[in-house]
Every structure is written in C-alpha cells, then in structure tokens.
Design a protein around this motif. Structure first.
Motif, PDB file in Angstrom:
ATOM      1  N   ILE A   1      57.577 -47.314 -17.155  1.00 12.66           N
ATOM      2  CA  ILE A   1      56.977 -46.204 -16.402  1.00 12.66           C
ATOM      3  C   ILE A   1      56.192 -46.722 -15.208  1.00 12.66           C
ATOM      4  N   ARG A   2      55.572 -47.879 -15.329  1.00 19.80           N
ATOM      5  CA  ARG A   2      54.827 -48.436 -14.188  1.00 19.80           C
ATOM      6  C   ARG A   2      55.774 -48.774 -13.043  1.00 19.80           C
ATOM      7  N   ILE A   3      56.900 -49.425 -13.385  1.00 24.67           N
ATOM      8  CA  ILE A   3      57.844 -49.833 -12.337  1.00 24.67           C
ATOM      9  C   ILE A   3      58.597 -48.635 -11.784  1.00 24.67           C
ATOM     10  N   PHE A   4      58.974 -47.705 -12.666  1.00 23.89           N
ATOM     11  CA  PHE A   4      59.764 -46.534 -12.269  1.00 23.89           C
ATOM     12  C   PHE A   4      58.993 -45.270 -12.654  1.00 23.89           C
ATOM     13  N   PRO A   5      58.082 -44.818 -11.810  1.00 19.94           N
ATOM     14  CA  PRO A   5      57.238 -43.669 -12.173  1.00 19.94           C
ATOM     15  C   PRO A   5      58.022 -42.386 -12.467  1.00 19.94           C
ATOM     16  N   ASN A   6      59.242 -42.296 -11.934  1.00 18.06           N
ATOM     17  CA  ASN A   6      60.042 -41.087 -12.175  1.00 18.06           C
ATOM     18  C   ASN A   6      61.036 -41.265 -13.323  1.00 18.06           C
ATOM     19  N   ALA A   7      60.971 -42.394 -14.028  1.00 15.94           N
ATOM     20  CA  ALA A   7      61.923 -42.644 -15.125  1.00 15.94           C
ATOM     21  C   ALA A   7      61.750 -41.624 -16.245  1.00 15.94           C
ATOM     22  N   LYS A   8      62.844 -41.362 -16.919  1.00 17.37           N
ATOM     23  CA  LYS A   8      62.830 -40.480 -18.082  1.00 17.37           C
ATOM     24  C   LYS A   8      63.308 -41.287 -19.287  1.00 17.37           C
ATOM     25  N   ILE A   9      62.523 -41.289 -20.362  1.00 14.13           N
ATOM     26  CA  ILE A   9      62.884 -42.036 -21.566  1.00 14.13           C
ATOM     27  C   ILE A   9      63.175 -41.060 -22.693  1.00 14.13           C
ATOM     28  N   LEU A  10      64.335 -41.201 -23.303  1.00 10.95           N
ATOM     29  CA  LEU A  10      64.708 -40.380 -24.450  1.00 10.95           C
ATOM     30  C   LEU A  10      64.661 -41.247 -25.698  1.00 10.95           C
ATOM     31  N   TYR A  11      63.917 -40.792 -26.684  1.00  7.98           N
ATOM     32  CA  TYR A  11      63.670 -41.594 -27.870  1.00  7.98           C
ATOM     33  C   TYR A  11      64.661 -41.253 -28.977  1.00  7.98           C
ATOM     34  N   LEU A  12      64.912 -42.244 -29.812  1.00  7.07           N
ATOM     35  CA  LEU A  12      65.890 -42.108 -30.881  1.00  7.07           C
ATOM     36  C   LEU A  12      65.573 -40.918 -31.786  1.00  7.07           C
ATOM     37  N   LYS A  13      64.300 -40.708 -32.080  1.00  7.47           N
ATOM     38  CA  LYS A  13      63.904 -39.613 -32.970  1.00  7.47           C
ATOM     39  C   LYS A  13      64.259 -38.248 -32.393  1.00  7.47           C
ATOM     40  N   ASP A  14      64.382 -38.169 -31.060  1.00 10.37           N
ATOM     41  CA  ASP A  14      64.739 -36.900 -30.424  1.00 10.37           C
ATOM     42  C   ASP A  14      66.244 -36.730 -30.297  1.00 10.37           C
ATOM     43  N   ILE A  15      66.972 -37.838 -30.334  1.00 10.69           N
ATOM     44  CA  ILE A  15      68.421 -37.793 -30.174  1.00 10.69           C
ATOM     45  C   ILE A  15      69.115 -37.452 -31.490  1.00 10.69           C
ATOM     46  N   GLU A  16      68.581 -37.953 -32.601  1.00 10.67           N
ATOM     47  CA  GLU A  16      69.259 -37.795 -33.889  1.00 10.67           C
ATOM     48  C   GLU A  16      69.413 -36.333 -34.327  1.00 10.67           C
ATOM     49  N   PRO A  17      68.428 -35.445 -34.084  1.00  7.04           N
ATOM     50  CA  PRO A  17      68.662 -34.031 -34.425  1.00  7.04           C
ATOM     51  C   PRO A  17      69.818 -33.416 -33.638  1.00  7.04           C
ATOM     52  N   ILE A  18      70.013 -33.866 -32.402  1.00  7.98           N
ATOM     53  CA  ILE A  18      71.140 -33.375 -31.605  1.00  7.98           C
ATOM     54  C   ILE A  18      72.458 -33.823 -32.228  1.00  7.98           C
ATOM     55  N   LEU A  19      72.488 -35.067 -32.676  1.00  8.44           N
ATOM     56  CA  LEU A  19      73.690 -35.571 -33.342  1.00  8.44           C
ATOM     57  C   LEU A  19      73.970 -34.801 -34.629  1.00  8.44           C
ATOM     58  N   ASP A  20      72.915 -34.514 -35.385  1.00 11.05           N
ATOM     59  CA  ASP A  20      73.090 -33.758 -36.629  1.00 11.05           C
ATOM     60  C   ASP A  20      73.667 -32.371 -36.362  1.00 11.05           C
ATOM     61  N   ASN A  21      73.320 -31.817 -35.212  1.00  9.56           N
ATOM     62  CA  ASN A  21      73.794 -30.482 -34.867  1.00  9.56           C
ATOM     63  C   ASN A  21      75.246 -30.496 -34.388  1.00  9.56           C
ATOM     64  N   TYR A  22      75.576 -31.450 -33.505  1.00 11.76           N
ATOM     65  CA  TYR A  22      76.903 -31.459 -32.884  1.00 11.76           C
ATOM     66  C   TYR A  22      77.900 -32.392 -33.576  1.00 11.76           C
ATOM     67  N   LEU A  23      77.393 -33.432 -34.214  1.00  9.57           N
ATOM     68  CA  LEU A  23      78.261 -34.375 -34.934  1.00  9.57           C
ATOM     69  C   LEU A  23      77.763 -34.543 -36.365  1.00  9.57           C
ATOM     70  N   PRO A  24      77.805 -33.508 -37.182  1.00  7.78           N
ATOM     71  CA  PRO A  24      77.312 -33.646 -38.564  1.00  7.78           C
ATOM     72  C   PRO A  24      78.111 -34.698 -39.328  1.00  7.78           C
ATOM     73  N   THR A  25      77.411 -35.443 -40.159  1.00  9.86           N
ATOM     74  CA  THR A  25      78.040 -36.527 -40.905  1.00  9.86           C
ATOM     75  C   THR A  25      79.199 -36.033 -41.769  1.00  9.86           C
ATOM     76  N   SER A  26      79.087 -34.822 -42.292  1.00  9.71           N
ATOM     77  CA  SER A  26      80.136 -34.280 -43.150  1.00  9.71           C
ATOM     78  C   SER A  26      81.469 -34.124 -42.410  1.00  9.71           C
ATOM     79  N   LYS A  27      81.404 -33.902 -41.101  1.00  9.77           N
ATOM     80  CA  LYS A  27      82.609 -33.678 -40.307  1.00  9.77           C
ATOM     81  C   LYS A  27      83.005 -34.915 -39.500  1.00  9.77           C
ATOM     82  N   PHE A  28      82.030 -35.756 -39.177  1.00 13.07           N
ATOM     83  CA  PHE A  28      82.288 -36.935 -38.337  1.00 13.07           C
ATOM     84  C   PHE A  28      81.750 -38.197 -39.025  1.00 13.07           C
ATOM     85  N   PRO A  29      82.247 -38.504 -40.218  1.00 13.18           N
ATOM     86  CA  PRO A  29      81.680 -39.629 -40.976  1.00 13.18           C
ATOM     87  C   PRO A  29      81.879 -40.982 -40.303  1.00 13.18           C
TER      88      PRO A  29
END
Length: 323
Positions: A122-150
């Motif tokens: 963030i210091r080097i790139f003040p406009n950077a956007k960081i997406l964290y793993l904890k925020d990505i996994e619910p999206i995967l659960d919604n669109y790529l559920p393990t039951s359908k995409f093992p």
C-alpha cells in the motif's frame, strides 16, 4: 528415457498408495534441488540466494507511486504471498515506471500475506487493491461448490497456480490481464497497454517450448480443437464470463484420471481453453521468456520473464536495473 519411465512409475505408485505429497517432499523435492544445484553450481546458487534477500530488502526502498486521480485507471492482476510479494512489487513498479498511464495493481492474497507485506504494498502503490483469501472462498463456494466441482476445488488447494483461473475469474465479469510476479519491464509496454485499453481477444505470451505437462493428443481430444503451441500464461488476458467452468472441471477430471496430476496443469487447461480461438499473442522478441545472461545484464527487450535457469540472473542482476 529410463529416468522418465522411473518418474512416471514412481508417481503412479505414490498416487495409488495415497502418498503423493510425502513422496514428493522426501524424494522429488530434494532431488530437484540437487539437480538445480548441479546446474547452477554452488557459488552461483549461494550468490543467487544472497541476491534474492537483497532484492527483498530493496523493496522497502522503492518510492511511493503518485496516483493521477484525473486519468482513467488500467488494472493489472497479480497473485502473491509472503514468498513472492517483493517480486510482485518490483514487477508492478517497473511497469508503472515505464508508462505515463494510471495503472492500478489488483493483488490476490494466496493466504500468506502478512501485515508488513500489506503495508509496504500500500505504501508503494497507494491505489492498489488487495483481495484476501477469506473473502474469495465464499465466492468459490457459491459459484464452484465442491459437490459439483470436486476436481477444481481439490486441485486448487494442492496446486495454488490453478487460482490464476479460479480465484480471478469465478463469479466475475470483464477482461483481466494477469501478470506473473517474476517479471520486469525495461521499456514502455506499448503492446500490453493497447490490449488493456482495447481488449478483444484472449492474450498470452510465447514460451520457449510446450510446457503443458500432458500429451497434446489427449489435450486435443478433450478440447475438440488444435492446441496452440508455446502458450505461456505469465502474461494472460481473459474475459471472465467466457470461461465454461463445467467444461474446465470435465477436462481436469479426465486429465488427472488419465495421466495423474502435474505442476503445469493450469497452463495445460489454459492452452485447451484457447484451442480454436482467435488470440492476441504477445511478441516474443519484446517479451522474453527465460532471457539469456547477456540479455539479463544488458536488457534490450521490453520485458523479461525469469523462469527456470534464468532465476540466478534475475536475483543477481536484473532487479538492480529497476532500483
């Protein structure tokens, strides 16, 4: 040839016994390190490790990028963690430094980023956007559920490079340009900037050989079209909604059940996705995969992608051109 057969048999036995990870750590990882040590030499390996640490330390000296709020933003995408964060910073910094364009790094955390890394990004790139793993996994659960995409869900955990596809594109829309972290820019990347401004076809860079990990006849049979040669996804532009995830799951299932798992499965699936499609191919003479020593020391190209045996040059010499 005998070595290839031995490796093939060893992997299949390990997989049947459910000991693939253990065998890799006890046999192939040490074996690979020793082979690399023999190729690079002890002194070169030592100096490469020293250079790696110096590069990471130098990241704390990179100046902050000034953001032009009045100009349009072009996004570039990275995946990184505590082992690679400084390489990500150098890649993004070198690209921005070579342009007059308002570029924003969008960085996907592989789950290992720590506060010190985040603060520096963030210091080097003040406009950077960081997406964290904890925020990505619910999206995967919604669109790529393990039951359908093992297969996708299981391989994504064991082969993080697969996240280049899943985490960046699942549940998303629009064109995205992904860059590997182990790259540096030395001249204005006019070709990439034009693609970023007016994307129309998938974009990839040219490899030095086909590094797919799977037989091309099998890939062609599954994809139903000729597999393009020399696809390297160190630079990879895709339109998220164009990906058919059920098709990707089907391909992955068949690849694994037929040939087992492979490190380059993400590049394999990407080449299969591109089969039969019109693509924008990054010019190989300007965007070089695995530059030689002369090119590393005196860069003439727009970009270097430091894979395999070009790593020593990357850590010993290349990054110093940027600083």
């Amino acid at each position: 040839m005998s070595t290839d057969i031995e490796k093939y048999n060893f992997k299949h036995i390990a997989r049947k016994l459910g000991l693939g990870v253990a065998f890799y750590r006890l046999y192939y990882a040490p074996k690979g390190y020793l082979e690399k040590l023999m190729r690079w030499g002890f002194i070169n390996t030592y100096l490469t490790n020293v250079g790696k640490k110096r590069m990471e330390n130098a990241t704390f000296q990179l100046p902050s990028i000034s953001v032009n709020q009045s100009s349009d933003i072009l996004d570039i995408y990275f995946m990184t963690g505590k082992k690679y964060w400084y390489q990500t910073c150098f890649c993004a910094y070198s690209m921005i430094d070579q342009t007059q364009t308002n570029i924003r790094p969008i960085i996907y955390d592989d789950g290992t980023l720590e506060e010190i890394h985040i603060n520096e990004i963030i210091r080097i790139f003040p406009n950077a956007k960081i997406l964290y793993l904890k925020d990505i996994e619910p999206i995967l659960d919604n669109y790529l559920p393990t039951s359908k995409f093992p297969y996708l869900r299981e391989r994504r955990l064991k082969q993080p490079l697969l996240r280049k596809l899943t985490d960046f594109h699942v549940g998303s829309q629009g064109w995205k340009l992904f860059l590997d972290s182990d790259m540096l820019f030395f001249k204005p990347p006019t070709f990439l900037l034009n693609w970023l401004k007016f994307p129309d076809y998938p974009c990839y860079m040219v490899d030095i050989f086909n590094a797919y990990g799977y037989p091309q006849d099998l890939m062609t049979s599954l994809a139903g079209a000729k597999i393009p040669d020399l696809v390297n996804i160190g630079i990879f532009g895709l339109k998220s909604e164009d990906i058919d995830w059920e098709q990707i799951e089907y391909w992955l299932k068949n690849l694994i059940e037929t040939e087992g798992t492979h490190y380059n499965v993400t590049q394999c699936l990407s080449a299969m996705f591109l089969a039969g499609k019109k693509c924008t191919v990054v010019p190989a003479e300007d965007y070089i995969v695995m530059p030689n020593q002369e090119e590393v020391i005196q860069p003439q190209a727009v970009l270097h992608h430091y894979v395999a045996d070009s790593k020593p040059g990357y850590f010993r010499y290349a990054w110093k051109h940027i600083i």
